[in-house]
Design a protein around this motif. Sequence first.
Motif, PDB file in Angstrom:
ATOM      1  N   LYS A   1       0.877  -1.200  -0.119  1.00  0.00           N
ATOM      2  CA  LYS A   1       0.024   0.162   0.079  1.00  0.00           C
ATOM      3  C   LYS A   1       0.876   1.213  -0.025  1.00  0.00           C
ATOM      4  N   ILE A   2       1.922   1.341   0.813  1.00  0.00           N
ATOM      5  CA  ILE A   2       2.811   2.614   0.742  1.00  0.00           C
ATOM      6  C   ILE A   2       3.522   2.824  -0.458  1.00  0.00           C
TER       7      ILE A   2
ATOM      8  N   SER B   1       1.656   9.503  -5.008  1.00  0.00           N
ATOM      9  CA  SER B   1       2.020  10.823  -4.559  1.00  0.00           C
ATOM     10  C   SER B   1       3.176  11.506  -5.463  1.00  0.00           C
ATOM     11  N   PHE B   2       4.018  10.680  -5.821  1.00  0.00           N
ATOM     12  CA  PHE B   2       5.134  11.314  -6.852  1.00  0.00           C
ATOM     13  C   PHE B   2       4.516  11.890  -7.937  1.00  0.00           C
ATOM     14  N   ALA B   3       3.445  10.942  -8.605  1.00  0.00           N
ATOM     15  CA  ALA B   3       2.851  10.934  -9.842  1.00  0.00           C
ATOM     16  C   ALA B   3       1.948  12.463  -9.706  1.00  0.00           C
ATOM     17  N   ASP B   4       1.253  12.699  -8.427  1.00  0.00           N
ATOM     18  CA  ASP B   4       0.247  13.791  -8.272  1.00  0.00           C
ATOM     19  C   ASP B   4       1.031  14.766  -7.728  1.00  0.00           C
ATOM     20  N   THR B   5       2.407  15.074  -7.660  1.00  0.00           N
ATOM     21  CA  THR B   5       2.999  15.956  -7.006  1.00  0.00           C
ATOM     22  C   THR B   5       2.579  17.449  -8.091  1.00  0.00           C
TER      23      THR B   5
ATOM     24  N   VAL C   1      -5.975  -1.006  10.200  1.00  0.00           N
ATOM     25  CA  VAL C   1      -5.770   0.027  11.505  1.00  0.00           C
ATOM     26  C   VAL C   1      -4.582   0.876  11.607  1.00  0.00           C
ATOM     27  N   GLY C   2      -3.645  -0.029  10.912  1.00  0.00           N
ATOM     28  CA  GLY C   2      -2.159   0.930  10.907  1.00  0.00           C
ATOM     29  C   GLY C   2      -2.430   2.077   9.919  1.00  0.00           C
ATOM     30  N   LEU C   3      -3.103   2.043   8.879  1.00  0.00           N
ATOM     31  CA  LEU C   3      -3.208   3.098   8.147  1.00  0.00           C
ATOM     32  C   LEU C   3      -4.043   4.293   8.669  1.00  0.00           C
ATOM     33  N   LEU C   4      -5.117   3.754   9.377  1.00  0.00           N
ATOM     34  CA  LEU C   4      -5.735   5.020  10.143  1.00  0.00           C
ATOM     35  C   LEU C   4      -5.040   5.759  11.031  1.00  0.00           C
ATOM     36  N   VAL C   5      -3.879   5.209  11.807  1.00  0.00           N
ATOM     37  CA  VAL C   5      -3.244   5.576  12.433  1.00  0.00           C
ATOM     38  C   VAL C   5      -1.877   6.567  11.815  1.00  0.00           C
ATOM     39  N   ALA C   6      -1.361   5.785  10.853  1.00  0.00           N
ATOM     40  CA  ALA C   6      -0.298   6.183  10.126  1.00  0.00           C
ATOM     41  C   ALA C   6      -0.445   7.327   9.071  1.00  0.00           C
ATOM     42  N   GLN C   7      -1.667   7.340   8.380  1.00  0.00           N
ATOM     43  CA  GLN C   7      -2.030   8.189   7.229  1.00  0.00           C
ATOM     44  C   GLN C   7      -1.553   9.644   7.744  1.00  0.00           C
ATOM     45  N   PRO C   8      -2.217  10.386   8.818  1.00  0.00           N
ATOM     46  CA  PRO C   8      -1.852  11.748   9.058  1.00  0.00           C
ATOM     47  C   PRO C   8      -0.514  12.036   9.350  1.00  0.00           C
ATOM     48  N   MET C   9       0.406  10.826   9.790  1.00  0.00           N
ATOM     49  CA  MET C   9       1.727  11.200  10.239  1.00  0.00           C
ATOM     50  C   MET C   9       2.528  11.058   9.122  1.00  0.00           C
ATOM     51  N   LEU C  10       2.243   9.955   7.998  1.00  0.00           N
ATOM     52  CA  LEU C  10       2.866  10.109   6.743  1.00  0.00           C
ATOM     53  C   LEU C  10       2.794  11.316   6.039  1.00  0.00           C
ATOM     54  N   ASP C  11       1.503  11.893   5.906  1.00  0.00           N
ATOM     55  CA  ASP C  11       1.117  13.148   5.159  1.00  0.00           C
ATOM     56  C   ASP C  11       1.741  14.276   5.454  1.00  0.00           C
ATOM     57  N   SER C  12       1.881  14.392   7.083  1.00  0.00           N
ATOM     58  CA  SER C  12       2.901  15.717   7.397  1.00  0.00           C
ATOM     59  C   SER C  12       4.064  15.634   7.585  1.00  0.00           C
ATOM     60  N   THR C  13       4.591  14.453   7.839  1.00  0.00           N
ATOM     61  CA  THR C  13       6.054  14.355   7.895  1.00  0.00           C
ATOM     62  C   THR C  13       6.778  14.001   6.532  1.00  0.00           C
TER      63      THR C  13
ATOM     64  N   GLY D   1       5.088  13.790   3.384  1.00  0.00           N
ATOM     65  CA  GLY D   1       4.558  14.395   2.156  1.00  0.00           C
ATOM     66  C   GLY D   1       3.789  13.215   1.350  1.00  0.00           C
ATOM     67  N   LEU D   2       3.678  11.878   2.026  1.00  0.00           N
ATOM     68  CA  LEU D   2       2.675  10.952   1.330  1.00  0.00           C
ATOM     69  C   LEU D   2       1.400  10.673   1.620  1.00  0.00           C
ATOM     70  N   TRP D   3       0.407  10.850   0.829  1.00  0.00           N
ATOM     71  CA  TRP D   3      -0.754  10.666   0.864  1.00  0.00           C
ATOM     72  C   TRP D   3      -1.271   9.210   0.713  1.00  0.00           C
ATOM     73  N   ILE D   4      -1.330   8.501   1.528  1.00  0.00           N
ATOM     74  CA  ILE D   4      -2.017   7.060   1.231  1.00  0.00           C
ATOM     75  C   ILE D   4      -3.518   6.966   1.491  1.00  0.00           C
ATOM     76  N   PRO D   5      -4.139   6.534   0.398  1.00  0.00           N
ATOM     77  CA  PRO D   5      -5.475   6.513   0.658  1.00  0.00           C
ATOM     78  C   PRO D   5      -6.002   5.188   1.273  1.00  0.00           C
ATOM     79  N   ILE D   6      -7.200   5.244   2.104  1.00  0.00           N
ATOM     80  CA  ILE D   6      -7.748   4.166   2.768  1.00  0.00           C
ATOM     81  C   ILE D   6      -8.945   4.005   1.921  1.00  0.00           C
ATOM     82  N   ASP D   7      -8.693   2.789   1.173  1.00  0.00           N
ATOM     83  CA  ASP D   7     -10.071   2.409   0.094  1.00  0.00           C
ATOM     84  C   ASP D   7     -10.004   1.008   0.276  1.00  0.00           C
ATOM     85  N   ALA D   8     -11.062   0.347  -0.482  1.00  0.00           N
ATOM     86  CA  ALA D   8     -11.247  -1.022  -0.602  1.00  0.00           C
ATOM     87  C   ALA D   8     -10.130  -1.923  -1.045  1.00  0.00           C
ATOM     88  N   PRO D   9     -10.024  -3.087  -0.675  1.00  0.00           N
ATOM     89  CA  PRO D   9      -8.707  -3.670  -1.333  1.00  0.00           C
ATOM     90  C   PRO D   9      -8.728  -3.919  -2.721  1.00  0.00           C
TER      91      PRO D   9
END
Length: 416
Positions: free
Chosen positions: A36-37, A44-48, A355-367, A369-377
Amino acid sequence: MILRLAVASLFARALTVSMTILAIALSVALFLGVEKIRTGAKASFADTISGTDLIVGARSGSVQLLLYSVFRIGNATNNVTWQSYQDIARRPDVDWIVPISLGDSHRQFRVMGTTKAFFDHYKYRQDRSLEMADGTRMDDLFDTVIGADVAATLGYHVGDPIVVAHGLASFAQHKDQPFRVSGILEKTGTPVDRTVIVSMEAIEAIHVDWKSGAQIPGQSTPVDVIREMELTPKAITAALIGVESPLQTFTLQRAINDYREEPLLAILPGVALQELWSIVGIAETALLAVSAMVVVTALIGMMATIFSSLNERRREMAIFRAMGARPLTILSLLVLEAMVMATVGALLGLVLQYVGLLVAQPMLDSTFGLWIPIDAPTLREVWLILGVICAGVIVSLIPAMRAYRMSVADGMVVKT
């Protein structure tokens, strides 16, 4: 019948089975999380940078031009003259063009000179535009708009002064021409967050008393005099271009690359991003390989657990055989137990990943700049989970075959 026996047998060995399931779940969560990452980082690179058809700079390499113009990494080999920039801007197939001037810094953050058109045409994450969190765009010559990370790291607010340093690692500062923070951008998760944005005229203004990269000794032009001067740029670092029609992109690119007045390079951001990603693809593959080995280790651990339990279950197997159970039934029982453990472990790993994505998503985004979407498998993730389950069944066949060959007498004999 066999499924009921398998579930009852697993519950009878709840502690050992739970530890095996947990090991499988953690390994699957790690594997899916890395996947996922990986895909999120690539997106994220492509959407920069989105909506920009071409990036123009001095002739060098496409990846190098992309790195310094978009990601603020490295430096240009040369500048583009203002005359060449104007020639390109006057072409009928150019819809819009935004100049970029790099070279200075502020406390390790890059300073970028541009025009107000940058705020109108720079897009990220497909079609998102830059928004102000506070303040306004540059209205005065010495106004600056700063990214969210600059404001957060340095504690800046609208109205605070900023002194720009000459170059990237220089102690020489433009103290005579301090800037004022006029606006702070919303968080974007792109290099814009770590950029101090000023006008092209301001870049010229702070270098009035400089020549060949050094300040002219004893010369300090008053700010009021500078404001009255002609501050048309002499050169730029790069330019972002949008074309009138996508069909004209390659024609314009070829015309710029063949520009006779000076050696220029025009690149397609998407193609250059693919080249960049192919360079870091080795590390990506290595990370996936390590994660896959973790899953394999967990499955081998499950096989070892089944093997170790066989010695304790010899009498159980013998009783089944004595009651008329066929050897194939014994084999099916052990394979089904392994399938249940692998299935529960894989599904639990999927839950742990979210569960890990819910916790790590804001930290990865703020630290980072990686936005990891939480969507269906995705279909790939579903196939990975099915692959883990199938692999669990396959590794269970080895101990199951051993149990298959156990005789009633071997199970009933008490060994000393």
